[in-house]
Design an enzyme around this catalytic site. Structure first.
Site, short mmCIF file in Angstrom:
data_model
loop_
_atom_site.label_atom_id
_atom_site.label_comp_id
_atom_site.label_asym_id
_atom_site.label_seq_id
_atom_site.Cartn_x
_atom_site.Cartn_y
_atom_site.Cartn_z
N ASN A 44 -1.31 1.83 6.02
CA ASN A 44 -1.05 0.65 5.71
C ASN A 44 -0.33 -0.21 6.34
OD1 ASN A 44 1.10 -0.67 4.28
ND2 ASN A 44 2.54 0.98 3.96
N GLY A 45 -0.27 -1.56 6.07
CA GLY A 45 -0.31 -2.52 7.06
C GLY A 45 -0.69 -3.56 7.83
N TRP B 250 -3.68 -2.44 -1.00
CA TRP B 250 -2.50 -3.93 -1.77
C TRP B 250 -3.55 -5.22 -0.91
CZ3 TRP B 250 -0.42 -8.48 -0.12
CH2 TRP B 250 0.21 -9.32 -0.53
N ARG C 190 4.74 -0.18 -6.31
CA ARG C 190 4.20 -0.49 -4.93
C ARG C 190 3.78 -1.76 -4.55
NH1 ARG C 190 6.69 1.46 -0.47
NH2 ARG C 190 6.02 0.81 1.32
N CYS D 95 0.38 -1.09 -0.17
CA CYS D 95 0.31 -0.09 -0.14
C CYS D 95 0.65 0.89 0.10
CB CYS D 95 -1.41 0.40 1.30
SG CYS D 95 -1.50 -1.05 1.26
N GLU E 51 17.09 -16.95 -10.08
CA GLU E 51 16.47 -15.92 -10.25
C GLU E 51 16.57 -15.98 -11.20
OE1 GLU E 51 15.84 -13.74 -8.58
OE2 GLU E 51 16.40 -11.80 -10.14
N HIS F 17 17.80 -37.54 -11.10
CA HIS F 17 16.54 -37.33 -10.07
C HIS F 17 15.78 -37.22 -9.49
CE1 HIS F 17 20.76 -38.84 -8.25
NE2 HIS F 17 20.66 -38.19 -8.50
N LYS G 137 12.60 -14.93 -12.26
CA LYS G 137 11.88 -13.64 -12.89
C LYS G 137 10.93 -14.18 -14.39
CE LYS G 137 13.23 -11.20 -11.14
NZ LYS G 137 13.73 -10.75 -10.00
N LYS H 124 6.09 -4.68 -4.53
CA LYS H 124 7.59 -4.17 -4.63
C LYS H 124 8.13 -4.57 -3.18
CE LYS H 124 10.63 -2.83 -6.53
NZ LYS H 124 11.81 -4.14 -7.20
N GLU I 235 7.30 -14.55 -12.53
CA GLU I 235 6.56 -13.86 -12.19
C GLU I 235 6.20 -12.62 -12.54
OE1 GLU I 235 8.15 -11.30 -9.07
OE2 GLU I 235 10.54 -11.52 -9.81
C1 F6R Z 1 11.44 -10.62 -6.98
C2 F6R Z 1 11.44 -9.93 -5.62
C3 F6R Z 1 10.78 -10.00 -4.74
C4 F6R Z 1 11.49 -9.86 -3.73
C5 F6R Z 1 11.42 -9.68 -2.32
C6 F6R Z 1 12.57 -8.94 -1.17
O1 F6R Z 1 11.84 -10.05 -8.14
O2 F6R Z 1 11.75 -8.81 -5.97
O3 F6R Z 1 11.44 -11.43 -4.69
O4 F6R Z 1 13.43 -9.29 -3.43
O5 F6R Z 1 9.89 -9.86 -2.30
O6 F6R Z 1 12.66 -8.17 -1.21
P1 F6R Z 1 13.40 -6.76 -0.40
O7 F6R Z 1 14.96 -7.52 -1.28
O8 F6R Z 1 13.06 -5.43 -0.63
O9 F6R Z 1 13.47 -7.42 0.71
#
Ligand code: F6R
Length: 612
Positions: free
Chosen positions: A99-100, A74, A27, A2, A485, A508, A489, A607, A492
């Protein structure tokens, strides 16, 4: 997650609030809204659509006012629905954004129902609006008529993590905010003041920023700002001039922020490494030399992409600095019974520095007796940086795309330097090795340019990928976390189901999935495991699987039937993961574009994950 913006001004503040929300879109959100005071009444607009739709609504209805609050939501409690969107009102008097999560909202709601309050939404937020209304309007209330005092009294009753912004219709020119566990800043402009989740929301409009501390409650009026701390004592907090970084919310020539941020990586790495002439513990803060000399292991805590940078660092830390390293998903660590070791260095890695699980894991580690803590973080003012003994700030710049890219590669550079610093303290880094490592680090931005130039070839692959629903990613050793990773990517942002395996694990289990319909992306640097990896490639080919190989220029892997190869310009030794992740970012990005997904704001994701 949020986003909050609140304002008091002498001009119509609605366009500024809407622009603030637009800048907080990154975000992640599923509904949004704004409320202002006009003619001693609250006027509000809300939508489950985008901020652009909210803007159109406000323009059509002529919504305007000098005092207001706005929000991107959110969903946590209650589905994404207009009725659950903020601002929430109480008695047509109080308007509030939040927010929260309020953990004790259920008993509070029962208490409020018992005295006659009704609830329109399923949110935890509405409880806070009603509590403030009660404190502000009830004849028996000690804080009646005093919004600031009412909010201070109510926050004492809330459990959980939150940031709020609130106004009362009969006190235009006054907005009150509070933070505990969720980010909130005050921004000061000319004849106006703002509250926001992030200084970026008002960059260019107000550049004097006050970073509120945990438990602070703040009152904004046109006459100034008053802050009370967690013990309800008036406090002064420094206002810092923050360079306007409004430019970071401009796309420039790019289609999406993710693409912009992928291409910013040479600059981000250059900035992160700028001024580093030698490897020394002091890069991580004063006192680091003593701490590094006394530790016997490293415990890394992080989530998502940041967790994968920790997994990569484990290979470096154990092979170069010869220090035992454990990497834990923060959300698991915080609830697992572990054996604490006060001689371990606890490293939290986070782009935002506000991720609730990583913060809680850090606090949990400290409560267990871990004394040495270090944050690798991209936000200098974040809670994580404030709460750790040592720190290294990556200088990736604001990351807007939900999928992390430049934060990851700068984290890797920071963790490599941590490895070198620990190796040096442990007598394991010769002068020659240090000089060579520094040369390689300095050359990274140029090497990255070479990798980014592969984009046209990757676009050609992405057209094929866009038709798939599954993909496998393979890597070995140091590049296994890079395969993880790459798969993260792809899933997501393109919503293609992707999994990563260490290539040696294929037979395996996952080999059973390999058919002609399964693209298998292989990270194939020219390292000690290359010959083993070539055998794994043949295992896939023998089952009809289609291979997409990212190889270094000097490997002998050739394109042939069922095997396509893109060559990276050069093998980069220990730093190779920083180069090899970039084509995987580009593959995910262009596949998502070909599928037409919302690349920068993928469904269901946020985010900055500030709730558990
Ligand atoms: C994936 C992504 C998330 C963040 C995770 C941790 O692309 O961005 O998996 O890496 O939510 O976020 P931070 O690094 O802000 O603690």
């Amino acid at each position: 997650m949020c986003g909050i913006v609140g304002a008091v001004s002498t001009r119509n503040i609605v366009p500024v609030l809407i622009e603030g929300l637009r800048r907080l879109e990154y975000r992640g959100y599923d509904s949004c809204g704004v409320a202002v005071v006009r003619d001693d009444a609250v006027e509000r607009a809300r939508t489950v659509s985008r901020v652009a739709d909210l803007e159109a609504q406000t323009q059509a209805s002529g919504l305007s006012g000098f005092t207001g609050v706005a929000h991107t939501r959110w969903a946590t409690h209650g589905k994404p629905d207009t009725v659950n969107a903020h601002p929430h009102l109480s008695g047509e008097t109080i308007a509030l954004v939040h927010n929260g999560i309020i953990e004790n909202y259920e008993p509070l709601r029962e208490e409020l129902r018992a005295v006659g309050y009704g609830f329109e939404s399923q949110t935890d937020t509405e409880v806070v609006a009603h509590l403030i209304h009660q404190a502000y309007t009830y004849p028996s209330s000690a804080t009646r008529g005093d919004l600031f005092a009412s909010v201070r009294a109510v926050t004492k009753r809330l459990h959980g993590a939150y940031a709020i912004a609130v106004f009362a219709k009969d006190q235009p020119g006054r907005v009150v905010g509070a933070r505990a566990g969720s980010p909130l800043v005050v921004a000061l402009g000319e004849n106006e003041a703002f509250l926001a989740s992030d200084a970026l929301a008002v960059a260019g409009t107000a550049n004097r920023i006050i970073y509120l501390e945990e438990g602070d409650v703040v009152e904004l009026t046109l006459d100034g700002v008053t802050i009370h701390d967690v013990d309800d004592h008036p406090v002064e907090r420094e206002a810092r001039v923050v360079e306007a970084h409004a430019a970071s919310v401009e796309l420039g020539p790019y289609r999406h922020f993710m693409q912009k941020e992928i291409f910013e990586q040479p600059r981000a790495l250059g900035d992160t490494l700028e001024g580093i002439e030698s490897i020394s513990p002091e890069l991580f803060g004063s006192g680091a030399a003593e701490v590094f000399a006394g530790i016997d292991s490293v415990l890394i805590l992080a989530c998502g992409t940041s967790y994968y940078s920790g997994c990569t660092a484990k290979y470096w830390l154990e092979s170069i600095a010869r220090i035992p390293t454990q990497v834990e998903v923060a959300s698991e660590y915080r609830y697992r019974e572990t054996v604490p070791n006060p001689r371990a260095l606890v490293v939290v890695i986070s782009q935002s520095g506000e991720t609730a699980d990583t913060m809680a894991a850090l606090r949990h580690a400290r409560a267990l007796g871990h004394v040495h803590t270090l944050a690798v973080c991209n936000v200098a003012t974040s809670a994580m940086v404030r709460e750790t003994e040592l720190r290294f700030l990556t200088r990736a710049g604001t990351e807007i795309g939900v999928a992390s890219t430049k934060a990851f590669t700068t984290q890797l550079a920071a963790l490599y330097m941590l490895t070198l610093a620990l190796a040096k303290v442990r007598g394991l880094l010769t002068e020659d090795a240090e000089a060579k490592a520094l040369t390689n680090l300095r050359h990274l931005p140029a090497a990255l340019h070479g990798v980014l130039a592969l984009e046209p070839q990757i676009i050609a692959w992405s057209e094929d990928f866009a038709r798939r629903e599954n993909a496998l990613f393979l890597g070995r050793g140091l590049h296994y976390p890079i395969a993880l990773e790459g798969a993260l990517k792809l899933k997501e942002i393109s919503y293609i189901h992707a999994e990563a395996y260490p290539a040696g694990e294929l037979k395996h289990g996952p080999l059973a999935l390999v058919t002609e319909a399964m693209p298998v992306v292989t990270v194939a640097p020219n390292d000690a495991l290359l010959e083993k990896l070539k055998s794994n490639i043949q295992e896939v080919r023998a089952r009809g699987g289609r291979l997409y190989v990212f190889a270094d220029s000097d490997t002998q892997i050739q394109s042939s039937d069922g095997i396509q190869v893109i060559r990276l310009p050069e093998h980069y030794g220990d730093l190779s993961p920083i180069l090899h992740v970039v084509p995987l970012q580009l593959l995910a990005y262009h596949t998502a574009c070909a599928r037409g997904t919302d690349v920068d704001k993928p469904r269901n994701l946020a985010k900055s994950v500030t709730v558990e």
